[in-house]
Design a protein around this motif. Structure first.
Motif, PDB file in Angstrom:
ATOM      1  N   ALA A   1       0.847  -1.187   0.000  1.00 33.53           N
ATOM      2  CA  ALA A   1       0.000   0.000   0.000  1.00 33.53           C
ATOM      3  C   ALA A   1       0.882   1.235   0.000  1.00 33.53           C
ATOM      4  O   ALA A   1       1.901   1.273   0.688  1.00 33.53           O
ATOM      5  CB  ALA A   1      -0.896   0.000   1.226  1.00 33.53           C
ATOM      6  N   SER A   2       0.491   2.230  -0.785  1.00 33.24           N
ATOM      7  CA  SER A   2       1.257   3.464  -0.809  1.00 33.24           C
ATOM      8  C   SER A   2       0.411   4.593  -1.382  1.00 33.24           C
ATOM      9  O   SER A   2      -0.699   4.376  -1.860  1.00 33.24           O
ATOM     10  CB  SER A   2       2.530   3.286  -1.631  1.00 33.24           C
ATOM     11  OG  SER A   2       3.394   4.388  -1.422  1.00 33.24           O
ATOM     12  N   SER A   3       0.966   5.773  -1.340  1.00 31.80           N
ATOM     13  CA  SER A   3       0.311   6.948  -1.911  1.00 31.80           C
ATOM     14  C   SER A   3       0.068   6.733  -3.394  1.00 31.80           C
ATOM     15  O   SER A   3       0.814   6.000  -4.047  1.00 31.80           O
ATOM     16  CB  SER A   3       1.206   8.176  -1.734  1.00 31.80           C
ATOM     17  OG  SER A   3       1.513   8.367  -0.381  1.00 31.80           O
ATOM     18  N   PRO A   4      -0.955   7.404  -3.943  1.00 34.99           N
ATOM     19  CA  PRO A   4      -1.174   7.305  -5.389  1.00 34.99           C
ATOM     20  C   PRO A   4       0.089   7.733  -6.144  1.00 34.99           C
ATOM     21  O   PRO A   4       0.661   8.781  -5.852  1.00 34.99           O
ATOM     22  CB  PRO A   4      -2.320   8.277  -5.646  1.00 34.99           C
ATOM     23  CG  PRO A   4      -2.980   8.472  -4.317  1.00 34.99           C
ATOM     24  CD  PRO A   4      -1.925   8.270  -3.284  1.00 34.99           C
ATOM     25  N   MET A   5       0.530   6.912  -7.087  1.00 36.47           N
ATOM     26  CA  MET A   5       1.783   7.185  -7.804  1.00 36.47           C
ATOM     27  C   MET A   5       1.756   8.532  -8.507  1.00 36.47           C
ATOM     28  O   MET A   5       2.740   9.261  -8.487  1.00 36.47           O
ATOM     29  CB  MET A   5       2.076   6.063  -8.813  1.00 36.47           C
ATOM     30  CG  MET A   5       2.544   4.803  -8.162  1.00 36.47           C
ATOM     31  SD  MET A   5       3.246   3.531  -9.271  1.00 36.47           S
ATOM     32  CE  MET A   5       2.495   3.779 -10.833  1.00 36.47           C
TER      33      MET A   5
END
Length: 136
Positions: free
Chosen positions: A39-43
Motif C-alpha cells: 500500500a502506498s500513496s497514489p503514484m
C-alpha cells in the motif's frame, strides 16, 4: 523490512505484502520482491510532488518531505475554510493532500488514508488498485 507471507490456495507460490515503507527505490533492485503488493500513496500524486520539488530545489526529496508538503496544504485549507477547530479538522469528507492523496482525521485521533495497492515489476512500480479519489 518485515515481510508478511500469504499463501494462495492451490498454489505453492508466496505473495509478499508490504506497507508504505516499501515505497523505496532501493527495493526496485530486489528481484525476490517482483510481484509483491504494498500500500502506498497514489503514484501520480507522489510523482508529481517529487518532480515539482526537484525542479525547485535541484535534488530528490526524502519520502518524509511529502507529508510535510501535505501538512502545509492542509493548514492553508483549514485557514481559508473555517479555522482549526475540531469539527473542521475532522470533516467527514477529509482532505486531498497534493503529494499523498486523500486523508481524514477521525474523532478518535486516528487518520484514514486513501491508498493505492502497488506491485513491483522488473521495470518499476505499477498500480494493482488505484487509490480512491474521495471518502464515502
Amino acid at each position: 523490512v518485515e515481510i508478511l507471507k500469504i499463501y494462495q490456495l492451490g498454489n505453492d507460490k508466496v505473495k509478499y505484502l508490504g506497507t508504505g515503507l516499501w515505497d523505496d527505490p532501493t527495493l526496485l533492485t530486489n528481484k525476490e520482491l517482483v510481484g509483491c503488493w504494498f500500500a502506498s500513496s497514489p503514484m501520480q500524486s507522489y510523482n508529481g510532488f517529487v518532480t515539482r520539488f526537484e525542479v525547485t530545489n535541484n535534488y530528490t526529496p526524502p519520502r518524509l518531505a511529502s507529508l510535510g508538503y501535505d501538512a502545509v496544504a492542509l493548514a492553508a485549507t483549514l485557514a481559508a475554510s473555517g479555522g482549526f477547530d475540531a469539527a473542521n479538522i475532522t470533516s467527514q469528507g477529509g482532505y486531498e493532500g497534493p503529494a499523498n492523496g486523500i486523508f481524514r482525521f477521525r474523532t478518535n485521533g486516528t487518520i484514514e488514508r486513501g491508498l493505492s495497492v502497488l506491485t513491483l515489476t522488473p521495470t518499476g512500480k505499477k498500480d494493482v488498485a488505484v487509490a480512491p479519489r474521495m471518502f464515502y
